[in-house]
Design a protein around this motif. Structure first.
Motif, mmCIF file in Angstrom:
data_model
loop_
_atom_site.group_PDB
_atom_site.id
_atom_site.type_symbol
_atom_site.label_atom_id
_atom_site.label_comp_id
_atom_site.label_asym_id
_atom_site.label_seq_id
_atom_site.Cartn_x
_atom_site.Cartn_y
_atom_site.Cartn_z
ATOM 1 N N GLY A 80 0.831 -1.299 -0.017
ATOM 2 C CA GLY A 80 0.123 0.047 -0.125
ATOM 3 C C GLY A 80 0.857 1.215 -0.199
ATOM 4 O O GLY A 80 0.867 1.797 0.895
ATOM 5 N N GLY A 81 1.495 1.633 -1.230
ATOM 6 C CA GLY A 81 2.033 2.919 -1.294
ATOM 7 C C GLY A 81 3.657 2.589 -1.537
ATOM 8 O O GLY A 81 4.565 3.818 -2.033
ATOM 9 N N GLN A 82 4.027 1.530 -1.515
ATOM 10 C CA GLN A 82 5.679 1.427 -1.804
ATOM 11 C C GLN A 82 5.795 1.250 -3.263
ATOM 12 O O GLN A 82 4.986 0.402 -4.068
ATOM 13 N N SER A 83 7.015 1.242 -3.693
ATOM 14 C CA SER A 83 7.371 0.690 -5.145
ATOM 15 C C SER A 83 7.668 -0.862 -5.200
ATOM 16 O O SER A 83 7.913 -1.223 -3.955
ATOM 17 N N LEU A 84 7.622 -1.183 -6.274
ATOM 18 C CA LEU A 84 7.878 -2.797 -6.238
ATOM 19 C C LEU A 84 9.463 -3.020 -5.707
ATOM 20 O O LEU A 84 9.573 -4.091 -5.124
ATOM 21 N N GLU A 85 10.392 -2.074 -6.250
ATOM 22 C CA GLU A 85 11.738 -2.348 -5.593
ATOM 23 C C GLU A 85 11.708 -2.097 -4.095
ATOM 24 O O GLU A 85 12.500 -3.045 -3.776
ATOM 25 N N GLU A 86 11.155 -1.404 -3.575
ATOM 26 C CA GLU A 86 11.198 -1.097 -2.231
ATOM 27 C C GLU A 86 10.535 -2.346 -1.595
ATOM 28 O O GLU A 86 10.932 -2.827 -0.461
ATOM 29 N N ILE A 87 9.384 -2.777 -1.924
ATOM 30 C CA ILE A 87 8.682 -4.239 -1.517
ATOM 31 C C ILE A 87 9.592 -5.294 -1.453
ATOM 32 O O ILE A 87 9.775 -5.924 -0.608
ATOM 33 N N GLY A 88 10.380 -5.409 -2.721
ATOM 34 C CA GLY A 88 11.146 -6.438 -2.941
ATOM 35 C C GLY A 88 12.345 -6.414 -1.906
ATOM 36 O O GLY A 88 12.685 -7.613 -1.591
ATOM 37 N N LYS A 89 12.793 -5.018 -1.915
ATOM 38 C CA LYS A 89 14.017 -5.187 -0.705
ATOM 39 C C LYS A 89 13.698 -5.484 0.568
ATOM 40 O O LYS A 89 14.427 -6.209 1.543
ATOM 41 N N GLN A 90 12.392 -5.225 1.034
ATOM 42 C CA GLN A 90 11.845 -5.429 2.417
ATOM 43 C C GLN A 90 11.818 -6.929 2.453
ATOM 44 O O GLN A 90 12.036 -7.516 3.725
ATOM 45 N N PHE A 91 11.340 -7.540 1.504
ATOM 46 C CA PHE A 91 10.960 -8.913 1.704
ATOM 47 C C PHE A 91 12.169 -9.901 1.271
ATOM 48 O O PHE A 91 12.294 -11.148 1.100
ATOM 49 N N GLY A 92 13.306 -9.326 0.690
ATOM 50 C CA GLY A 92 14.298 -10.283 -0.127
ATOM 51 C C GLY A 92 13.913 -10.695 -1.433
ATOM 52 O O GLY A 92 14.336 -11.805 -1.608
ATOM 53 N N LEU A 93 13.074 -9.997 -2.227
ATOM 54 C CA LEU A 93 12.655 -10.744 -3.236
ATOM 55 C C LEU A 93 13.079 -9.890 -4.499
ATOM 56 O O LEU A 93 13.132 -8.747 -4.489
ATOM 57 N N PRO A 94 13.381 -10.411 -5.562
ATOM 58 C CA PRO A 94 13.739 -9.953 -6.771
ATOM 59 C C PRO A 94 12.640 -9.038 -7.611
ATOM 60 O O PRO A 94 11.548 -9.913 -7.463
ATOM 61 N N VAL A 95 12.814 -8.317 -8.309
ATOM 62 C CA VAL A 95 11.753 -7.509 -9.345
ATOM 63 C C VAL A 95 12.162 -8.231 -10.554
ATOM 64 O O VAL A 95 13.209 -8.083 -11.222
ATOM 65 N N TYR A 96 11.252 -8.867 -11.285
ATOM 66 C CA TYR A 96 11.231 -9.439 -12.690
ATOM 67 C C TYR A 96 10.949 -8.402 -13.736
ATOM 68 O O TYR A 96 9.722 -7.888 -13.650
ATOM 69 N N ASN A 97 11.826 -8.117 -14.615
ATOM 70 C CA ASN A 97 11.413 -7.158 -15.757
ATOM 71 C C ASN A 97 10.949 -8.028 -17.037
ATOM 72 O O ASN A 97 11.783 -8.751 -17.738
ATOM 73 N N LEU A 98 9.812 -7.953 -17.431
ATOM 74 C CA LEU A 98 9.409 -9.052 -18.556
ATOM 75 C C LEU A 98 9.495 -8.189 -19.828
ATOM 76 O O LEU A 98 9.279 -7.085 -19.829
ATOM 77 N N ALA A 99 9.689 -8.983 -20.963
ATOM 78 C CA ALA A 99 9.653 -8.491 -22.362
ATOM 79 C C ALA A 99 8.272 -8.056 -22.411
ATOM 80 O O ALA A 99 7.129 -8.528 -22.088
ATOM 81 N N PRO A 100 8.170 -7.025 -23.398
ATOM 82 C CA PRO A 100 6.632 -6.455 -23.689
ATOM 83 C C PRO A 100 5.792 -7.646 -24.461
ATOM 84 O O PRO A 100 6.108 -8.440 -25.170
#
Length: 674
Positions: free
Chosen positions: A436-456
């Motif tokens: 609720g309000g954080q970016s994916l990168e911030e959430i991923g850092k908090q939970f130790g999870l990578p953010v995946y960048n998908l092809a279009p």
């Protein structure tokens, strides 16, 4: 009917406990084949997994056999009543117990973790269990009102007729009954109540649905349509017919592209980022020592070994009695060799087998559960119509264990998964709070999870080269939502099959047309294929004209560079030997008519209908039988709904809607229950 040691137990089950999987009580009994026996046992097992299953199969014996077992279960279940039907009640504790069993069963049998929150979703497992139990009690309440009740004597006869919980002589086996009751923690009185309820419900259902038959008004048009056969003469295109087709020049390719460039339009695509995690992401948080992993490996060594090999002897007989006579001699103390010498009509077959070599699943399970060194104590058939036989496992050679070093990772995962699944469930609320309000990168850092960048991807989840983004295709709700967002916006949190995820739309890639340079080879192939198809069509039309003008079919085919095939007789279903598109087109022609027809790839053939044969009595009977089960099943599903509504008009049916809502809400985590 044989009784196998490995299948005496009744195990827990699916939604409709009293489904018609278990044979109705009737004097004809059931087939003596091994397959039918196992089918019936399987039905019993499935049947036994509901609230009924805690009581099934063992009770009548309390009265009919005067078996005295201690009542260790006490007085029945207590708990809030969700539905009252006549004098019967569906209680929340009963439904919850059934839900818990289904969840445990999914974990053990399918390695699938189902949370209570998932089970409580609309249309989910919890609702299905409640509806199933309401249906059962509705039928039984109607039976109570009408004075219909199965007797204890009928139950005993039913078990013996269907060879459930019986000994080698086909009689009810008290020891098996006591063992099952002890395993279940159920009293004899509850067993008796359950079995009587089970057969009583079957009486009502059989009476209601036994008269449902396939009406002639439905069957006759289908029989005439699918029972008709046709004899066709066919001529197919040949390489010689397209040998003179000239390949396209670069100018031809460019001209075709300019006219058809819209065919290479690329749809709008969206570039997406994803944050996804599963119970596997918590495996490293389940502390395990190397000693624990080694102990689990040693205790479950068969799971980490190649299949064992068994040396078996199958004693095939001329009939059931010859096999039973051989078994009786062994039971009297003779060795199998001595019994064989004194028997007639018995042929021993020795072989070394591994599980994958036994095609019949039930027989495979039976052989690999049979103790070594003991002839099985009853004749059986592997399949309907097969010889009666019994079997002996002479020796068992264990499989080769996978070295601990190679299996350790899998052993560790299996041990850690329950704790990892618990941590995964507990992370739901913190993850939603963080979303609720954080970016994916911030959430991923908090939970130790990578953010995946998908092809279009386009709206079907495909990239420009045609690959599918499995992560998105598996989450249709996310796909739909992502194509409504503006760049930079994020989705909600999605709960999947042991997967929690959320997404962000990063960029909208507008629609475009691929340039000729990118598709030139593909265009060249298309132009060449079109020219070849046109040549085939011209040759086929020339042949049709010749045959209509009086030319012989084969001669006309040769003149047009087609190949005439032997006449073929077939039904509308066709077969593997012919393209179904040709069959469909051939059945569109009239008797004696010759015409051009097309295969599934668009190639031109020539067909002539030499004869049309109406459905024969044999094909009529076969089609009617095949249709009957399918149409009747559909009819009965519709009738079952009417049947239940009708019964609810005959008995008092009262739902505690507030109680049901509270029951389902109580199964959800706090954040979703509000």
């Amino acid at each position: 009917m044989s009784q196998f040691p490995a299948v005496k137990r009744v195990s827990p089950s699916p939604q409709n406990a009293l489904a018609s999987r278990v044979p109705a009580d009737n004097q004809s009994g059931c087939t003596s084949s091994f397959r039918e026996f196992r089918r019936m046992i399987g039905g019993m097992r499935k049947f036994a997994r509901s609230k009924w299953a805690l009581i099934l199969l063992f009770i009548p014996l309390v009265i009919a056999l005067a078996v005295t077992l201690p009542d260790t279960f006490g007085g029945g279940m207590s708990g809030g009543t969700l539905t009252k039907i006549g004098e019967r009640e569906v209680k929340g504790t009963e439904v919850r117990a059934e839900i818990d069993r289904a969840i445990r069963r999914a974990l053990i049998e399918e390695q699938k973790v189902i949370s209570l929150a998932e089970a409580a979703q609309p249309g989910g497992l919890a609702e299905r269990e409640l509806l199933s139990m309401e249906y059962q009690d509705t039928v039984l309440a109607f039976a109570d009102k009408m004075g219909i009740r199965a007797s204890a004597e009928t139950l005993k006869a039913y078990l013996e007729r269907n060879q459930v919980l019986t000994n080698a002589f086909g009689k009810v086996d008290v020891a098996s009954i006591r063992a099952e009751a002890q395993d279940r923690g159920i009293s004899p009185l509850e067993f008796e109540q359950f079995l009587q309820d089970f057969l009583t419900q079957r009486y009502v259902e059989v009476a209601a649905f036994s008269a449902v038959n396939l009406p002639d008004v439905l069957s006759e048009p289908f029989i005439k349509y699918f029972g008709e056969t046709r004899t066709l003469s066919l001529a197919r295109p040949t390489p010689a017919g397209i040998a003179g087709v000239a390949p396209p020049t670069d100018a031809d390719v460019e001209a075709w592209y300019n006219i058809n460039k819209e065919r290479f339009t690329q749809p709008e695509r969206r570039r997406i980022s994803a944050l996804v995690y599963t119970p596997d992401d918590f495996l490293d948080q389940a502390p395990l020592t190397d000693e624990q992993v080694r102990a689990e490996y040693d205790a479950s060594i068969k799971l980490y070994s190649t299949p064992e090999t068994r040396d078996i002897v199958e004693y095939n007989g001329t009939d059931r009695n010859s096999v039973q006579g051989f078994i009786d001699l062994v039971m009297q103390g003779l060795t199998p060799e001595e019994a064989l010498a004194r028997s007639t009509g018995i042929t021993p077959i020795e072989r070394k087998v591994m599980p994958e070599q036994i095609e019949d699943e039930n027989y495979r399970k039976f052989l690999f559960e049979l103790p070594a060194g003991r002839v099985h104590n009853a004749p059986f058939q592997v399949t309907e119509g097969a010889p009666f036989q019994t079997a002996l496992v002479k020796t068992i050679t264990p499989g080769t264990p996978t070295p601990f070093e190679q299996a350790a990772e899998q052993v560790r995962r299996n041990l850690a998964l329950p704790e990892a699944s618990r941590l995964y469930e507990e992370s739901a609320e913190p993850f939603r709070d963080a979303a609720g309000g954080q970016s994916l990168e911030e959430i991923g850092k908090q939970f130790g999870l990578p953010v995946y960048n998908l092809a279009p991807v386009n709206a079907q989840g495909r990239t420009a080269n045609g690959d599918q983004a499995a992560l998105l295709v598996a989450n249709r709700d996310a796909m739909r939502d992502l194509f409504t967002l503006a760049p930079g916006q994020m989705t909600t949190v999605y709960e999947g099959d042991n997967q929690r995820s959320m997404f962000r739309l990063d960029e909208i890639v507008p629609s475009s047309i691929l340039p000729l340079a990118d598709v030139k080879d593909e265009v060249r192939q298309i132009v060449m294929a079109e020219r070849q198809l046109a040549a085939m069509e011209a040759a086929a039309n020339a042949m049709v004209t010749a045959v209509k003008g009086g030319a012989q079919f084969g001669a006309a085919a040769t003149a047009s560079k087609l190949e005439a095939l032997p006449a073929i007789t077939l039904t509308r279903e066709g077969g593997q030997q012919i393209d179904q598109a040709l069959v469909t087109a051939g059945f569109a022609l009239k008797e004696g008519e010759v015409g051009l027809i097309r295969g599934s790839s668009g190639e031109a053939w020539v067909a002539r209908v030499d004869a049309i044969i109406p459905a024969t009595p044999e094909s009529t009977a076969l089609i009617r039988m095949q249709m009957g089960s399918q149409v009747n099943q559909s009819l009965q599903q519709d009738l079952a709904e009417v049947f239940q509504r009708g019964l609810q008009n005959e008995v008092e049916f009262k739902r505690n809607e507030e109680g049901i809502t509270a029951f389902f809400k109580g199964m959800q985590p706090q954040d979703t229950a509000q």
